[in-house]
Design a protein around this motif. Structure first.
Motif, PDB file in Angstrom:
ATOM      1  N   ARG A  58       0.897  -0.973  -0.004  1.00 32.72           N
ATOM      2  CA  ARG A  58      -0.196   0.220  -0.002  1.00 32.72           C
ATOM      3  C   ARG A  58       0.868   1.158   0.233  1.00 32.72           C
ATOM      4  NH1 ARG A  58      -2.944  -4.031   0.283  1.00 32.72           N
ATOM      5  NH2 ARG A  58      -4.702  -4.201   0.925  1.00 32.72           N
ATOM      6  N   CYS A  84      -8.174  -8.016  -7.883  1.00 33.93           N
ATOM      7  CA  CYS A  84      -7.435  -7.533  -6.907  1.00 33.93           C
ATOM      8  C   CYS A  84      -7.504  -8.964  -5.869  1.00 33.93           C
ATOM      9  CB  CYS A  84      -9.291  -6.630  -7.042  1.00 33.93           C
ATOM     10  SG  CYS A  84      -9.147  -5.767  -5.193  1.00 33.93           S
ATOM     11  N   LYS A  89      -5.161  -9.459  -3.372  1.00 31.03           N
ATOM     12  CA  LYS A  89      -5.456  -8.816  -2.390  1.00 31.03           C
ATOM     13  C   LYS A  89      -4.769  -7.012  -2.460  1.00 31.03           C
ATOM     14  CE  LYS A  89      -7.643 -11.743   0.076  1.00 31.03           C
ATOM     15  NZ  LYS A  89      -7.968 -12.661  -1.194  1.00 31.03           N
ATOM     16  N   PRO A 136      -5.077  -4.109  -4.265  1.00 33.63           N
ATOM     17  CA  PRO A 136      -5.578  -2.212  -4.550  1.00 33.63           C
ATOM     18  C   PRO A 136      -5.515  -1.717  -5.940  1.00 33.63           C
ATOM     19  CG  PRO A 136      -4.330  -1.409  -2.841  1.00 33.63           C
ATOM     20  CD  PRO A 136      -4.227  -2.910  -3.126  1.00 33.63           C
ATOM     21  N   ARG A 179     -17.359  -3.263  -3.460  1.00 30.88           N
ATOM     22  CA  ARG A 179     -17.070  -4.147  -2.952  1.00 30.88           C
ATOM     23  C   ARG A 179     -15.518  -4.598  -2.650  1.00 30.88           C
ATOM     24  NH1 ARG A 179     -21.914  -6.565  -4.884  1.00 30.88           N
ATOM     25  NH2 ARG A 179     -20.982  -7.991  -6.412  1.00 30.88           N
ATOM     26  N   ARG A 180     -14.652  -3.588  -3.299  1.00 29.39           N
ATOM     27  CA  ARG A 180     -12.503  -3.865  -3.600  1.00 29.39           C
ATOM     28  C   ARG A 180     -12.662  -2.555  -3.345  1.00 29.39           C
ATOM     29  NH1 ARG A 180     -16.363  -7.406  -6.608  1.00 29.39           N
ATOM     30  NH2 ARG A 180     -15.282  -9.341  -6.586  1.00 29.39           N
ATOM     31  N   PRO A 181     -11.355  -2.723  -2.879  1.00 23.73           N
ATOM     32  CA  PRO A 181     -10.401  -1.383  -3.138  1.00 23.73           C
ATOM     33  C   PRO A 181     -10.013  -0.857  -4.780  1.00 23.73           C
ATOM     34  CG  PRO A 181      -9.145  -3.702  -2.554  1.00 23.73           C
ATOM     35  CD  PRO A 181     -10.613  -3.859  -3.097  1.00 23.73           C
ATOM     36  N   THR A 229      -9.941   2.437  -7.443  1.00 25.29           N
ATOM     37  CA  THR A 229     -10.826   3.749  -7.785  1.00 25.29           C
ATOM     38  C   THR A 229     -10.914   3.507  -9.503  1.00 25.29           C
ATOM     39  OG1 THR A 229      -8.884   4.345  -6.796  1.00 25.29           O
ATOM     40  CG2 THR A 229     -10.404   4.612  -5.366  1.00 25.29           C
ATOM     41  N   LYS A 254      -2.361   9.247  -4.111  1.00 25.93           N
ATOM     42  CA  LYS A 254      -1.479   9.103  -2.688  1.00 25.93           C
ATOM     43  C   LYS A 254      -0.966   9.842  -2.120  1.00 25.93           C
ATOM     44  CE  LYS A 254      -2.055   3.540  -2.825  1.00 25.93           C
ATOM     45  NZ  LYS A 254      -2.868   3.311  -1.597  1.00 25.93           N
TER      46      LYS A 254
END
Length: 325
Positions: free
Chosen positions: A92, A113, A117, A119, A137-139, A141, A235
């Protein structure tokens, strides 16, 4: 968008500082770029890249534990730059930009994804509106172009070989919002195209956000798509994207609402410094922006035109007073 099936590492997130390069670089590298492959071998390359990064993360974790334990045989694991960057994605630290537009490509992104796991920021997402709840329902964008990506993609169309919803829809942003998916907007291109509809690619981010509103998105979501949400996707929201204490003090003072196509920037602050003052720039002086004072006098043309004098009405002979036909 430029990416590969194995992943490309690089890019720089910068901001225009006008007149100086100080403070231009916000983060280097920007992230990892991938494109979801259309063939089985291409998809296997993507999965192999993820598997390689996961293995590197495990080895690095073990190496750090050995260093803490002061083991003499502890050796730092080696990997190529893409694998190291992809490992930061899994931790991340860096964003993963995944190019995917059709429903089939988006389905593949959902599988990646879930399996790893990870994003991701999906760029394109033309048919995202057809499966927005699953994306929400998932990370994940999205970076979308509300007007479409060009050609046939900019209008609804029917493919007789498909029975499910498909194609482009101007409601894309609104549907994504209703499913809880964060989205930012991008322009249709980064160059200037003079063919067909000249200037279409000159539309800026605020105009793209306006098209999202036209498709049903709220003004607040559209404004966030080019400010705070965009910063969160990249980010870098700890520095830019909103007016908060401790951030970079990048501020625009405008004469109208930001999403009003008639608005002009009066003042621009970058890192707390006045980088642009409209009152000191002559470029826009011929455009009247204060409607409360009535209309200005007619704009005088530049160049040789004032020397031509008034055009004369046509003569009975079919010519005109200036000697032309």
């Amino acid at each position: 968008f430029s990416g590969s099936f194995k992943g490309s590492y690089g890019g720089v997130i910068g901001k225009l500082t006008r007149g100086t390069i100080e403070g231009f670089e916000v983060r280097d590298p920007a992230g990892v770029y991938m494109t979801y492959g259309g063939t089985g071998s291409q998809r296997n390359e993507t999965r192999a890249a993820f598997a390689k990064a996961i293995e590197y993360v495990k080895k690095r974790k073990q190496w750090l534990e050995d260093v803490v334990a002061k083991k003499k045989d502890a050796k730092e694991p080696k990997a190529d730059d893409v694998t190291k960057a992809l490992a930061k994605v899994l931790d991340r630290e860096l964003p993963l930009f995944m190019g995917a537009s059709t429903r089939q490509q988006l389905e593949g992104c959902l599988d990646l994804c879930d399996d790893y796991k990870v994003p991701m920021v999906v760029h394109g997402g033309q048919e995202a509106w057809t499966m927005a709840p699953r994306i929400g329902r998932r990370p994940i964008t999205m970076l979308i172009t509300p007007r479409g990506s060009g050609g046939r993609a900019t209008r609804p169309y029917t493919n007789l070989h498909k029975t499910q919803p498909h194609g482009w829809s101007i409601t894309n942003a609104a549907v994504l919002s209703s499913a809880g998916v964060s989205w930012g907007v991008t322009t249709s291109g980064i160059g200037i195209n003079t063919r067909l509809f000249a200037g279409r690619d000159l539309m800026g981010l605020p105009h793209e956000a306006c098209f999202a509103v036209r498709g049903g998105a709220t003004g607040a979501d559209a404004l966030a798509a080019i400010t705070l949400t965009a910063a969160q996707i990249l980010k870098i929201d700890d520095r830019v994207g909103s007016l908060e204490a401790g951030k970079d003090a990048d501020i625009l003072v405008m004469d109208r609402e930001p999403l009003d196509y008639r608005s002009f920037v009066d003042l621009a602050y970058v890192n707390g410094r006045v980088a642009y003052d409209r009152s000191k720039v002559d470029l826009w002086n011929h455009i009247q922006t204060d409607r409360s004072k009535g209309l200005k006098k007619g704009w005088k043309p530049w160049g040789p035109w004032p020397e031509l004098g008034e055009l004369q009405p046509p003569t009975e002979a079919g010519g005109n007073g200036n000697g032309g036909n």
